[in-house]
Design a protein around this motif. Structure first.
Motif, PDB file in Angstrom:
ATOM      1  N   LEU A 139       0.976  -1.034   0.094  1.00 54.76           N
ATOM      2  CA  LEU A 139      -0.133  -0.149  -0.012  1.00 54.76           C
ATOM      3  C   LEU A 139       0.725   1.756  -0.012  1.00 54.76           C
ATOM      4  N   GLU A 140       2.424   1.974   0.981  1.00 59.17           N
ATOM      5  CA  GLU A 140       2.805   2.671   0.879  1.00 59.17           C
ATOM      6  C   GLU A 140       3.775   3.115  -0.462  1.00 59.17           C
ATOM      7  N   GLU A 141       3.932   2.123  -1.089  1.00 59.31           N
ATOM      8  CA  GLU A 141       5.039   1.754  -2.453  1.00 59.31           C
ATOM      9  C   GLU A 141       4.161   2.446  -3.268  1.00 59.31           C
ATOM     10  N   LEU A 142       2.656   2.335  -3.416  1.00 59.93           N
ATOM     11  CA  LEU A 142       1.575   2.600  -4.613  1.00 59.93           C
ATOM     12  C   LEU A 142       1.000   4.121  -3.409  1.00 59.93           C
ATOM     13  N   GLU A 145       3.922   6.730  -4.719  1.00 57.16           N
ATOM     14  CA  GLU A 145       3.458   6.330  -7.165  1.00 57.16           C
ATOM     15  C   GLU A 145       2.285   7.291  -7.377  1.00 57.16           C
ATOM     16  N   ILE A 146       1.456   7.142  -6.688  1.00 62.10           N
ATOM     17  CA  ILE A 146       0.222   7.939  -7.485  1.00 62.10           C
ATOM     18  C   ILE A 146      -0.061   9.218  -6.553  1.00 62.10           C
ATOM     19  N   SER A 147       0.776   8.983  -5.673  1.00 67.38           N
ATOM     20  CA  SER A 147       0.505  10.550  -4.737  1.00 67.38           C
ATOM     21  C   SER A 147       1.521  12.046  -5.939  1.00 67.38           C
ATOM     22  N   SER A 153      -6.021  13.058  -5.471  1.00 61.98           N
ATOM     23  CA  SER A 153      -5.747  13.267  -3.994  1.00 61.98           C
ATOM     24  C   SER A 153      -6.400  12.623  -3.539  1.00 61.98           C
ATOM     25  N   ILE A 154      -5.218  11.716  -3.311  1.00 55.92           N
ATOM     26  CA  ILE A 154      -5.714  10.626  -2.139  1.00 55.92           C
ATOM     27  C   ILE A 154      -6.529  10.701  -0.614  1.00 55.92           C
ATOM     28  N   GLN A 155      -7.429  10.464  -0.583  1.00 56.63           N
ATOM     29  CA  GLN A 155      -8.405  10.883   0.432  1.00 56.63           C
ATOM     30  C   GLN A 155      -8.141   9.765   1.484  1.00 56.63           C
ATOM     31  N   GLY A 192      -2.123  14.178  -1.167  1.00 53.23           N
ATOM     32  CA  GLY A 192      -3.033  13.595  -0.102  1.00 53.23           C
ATOM     33  C   GLY A 192      -3.623  14.321   0.881  1.00 53.23           C
ATOM     34  N   ASN A 193      -4.596  13.687   1.486  1.00 52.76           N
ATOM     35  CA  ASN A 193      -5.084  14.078   3.291  1.00 52.76           C
ATOM     36  C   ASN A 193      -5.963  12.617   3.032  1.00 52.76           C
TER      37      ASN A 193
END
Length: 229
Positions: A139-142, A145-147, A153-155, A192-193
């Motif tokens: 999860l953290e790696e993904l 990358e997405i960030s 925006s990762i919420q 992200g938030n």
């Protein structure tokens, strides 16, 4: 339906209070899979303001018939990259992002349209091959990358735990997700938030609230068994 919604809100409030939380921090989502637009509109008239859509084709078919003013729509189902273009202008959040490939397509279309899409990262907490979602250990790696992608925006996080007859086992899955969510909130991730933990459905939403869920996704509890086709 109004009485059913009131009872659900009361049960959410009670579960929140027992967990030392405010009921106001928990969003009730109406999952509208196979439910006709006119029935969904009845729920909206009774105060439902968040809809969850599972299928791109169904969302497109019902979208114009929804009484959408004041409502948000989240996409919560498995999403193929070639379907993103169908929904990108119809939803406020995509909760089921589980790959960089999918995120890149969302980003590309949002850049094209001059908008930003809020997303949740879907976690496959039970390691089930039949379900989407990223493995917890990846999860953290993904997320990192997405960030780095523009216009996305990762919420927060979303999960669908395995169906469990064993309440203790179900609680273990929710507890794991709570720990993962807390851990991810503590990390510094661009764009992200970590605000939302979307977990819990009709059969287990009260348990999910005890473990920190602030979006619960209810279909059968709101609309009854799926008899609509």
């Amino acid at each position: 339906m109004g009485q059913r919604i009131r009872e659900i809100r009361q049960s959410i409030a009670q579960a929140a209070a027992e967990a030392g939380r405010s009921p106001q921090e928990i969003q009730l989502m109406a999952v509208t899979k196979t439910v006709p637009a006119q029935v969904v509109n009845m729920a909206i008239a009774q105060g439902i303001t968040l809809l969850g859509e599972n299928r791109a084709q169904e969302l497109c078919a019902k979208y114009d018939d929804y009484h959408k003013e004041g409502c948000a729509i989240h996409f919560i189902g498995g999403l193929q990259t070639n379907k993103v273009r169908q929904i990108i202008d119809k939803v406020q959040m995509i909760e089921s992002v589980d790959s960089l490939h999918l995120a890149k397509e969302i980003s590309r279309l949002c850049v094209r349209d001059g908008r930003t899409m809020d997303i949740l990262l879907e976690v496959n907490i039970g390691g089930e091959e039949s379900k989407g979602g990223v493995a917890p250990e990846k999860l953290e790696e993904l997320a990192l990358e997405i960030s780095q992608l523009p216009a996305i925006s990762i919420q927060g996080l979303m999960t669908i735990p395995p169906i469990c007859q064993d309440q203790h086992r179900l609680e273990e899955y929710f507890a794991q997700m709570r720990e993962i969510f807390i851990d991810m909130k503590a990390k510094s991730i661009d764009n992200g938030n970590m605000r939302f933990l979307s977990m819990g459905m009709s059969g287990d939403y009260l348990t999910a609230i005890r473990y920190g869920a602030n979006i619960v996704r209810l279909g059968t509890a709101l609309f009854g068994a799926r008899v609509y086709h």
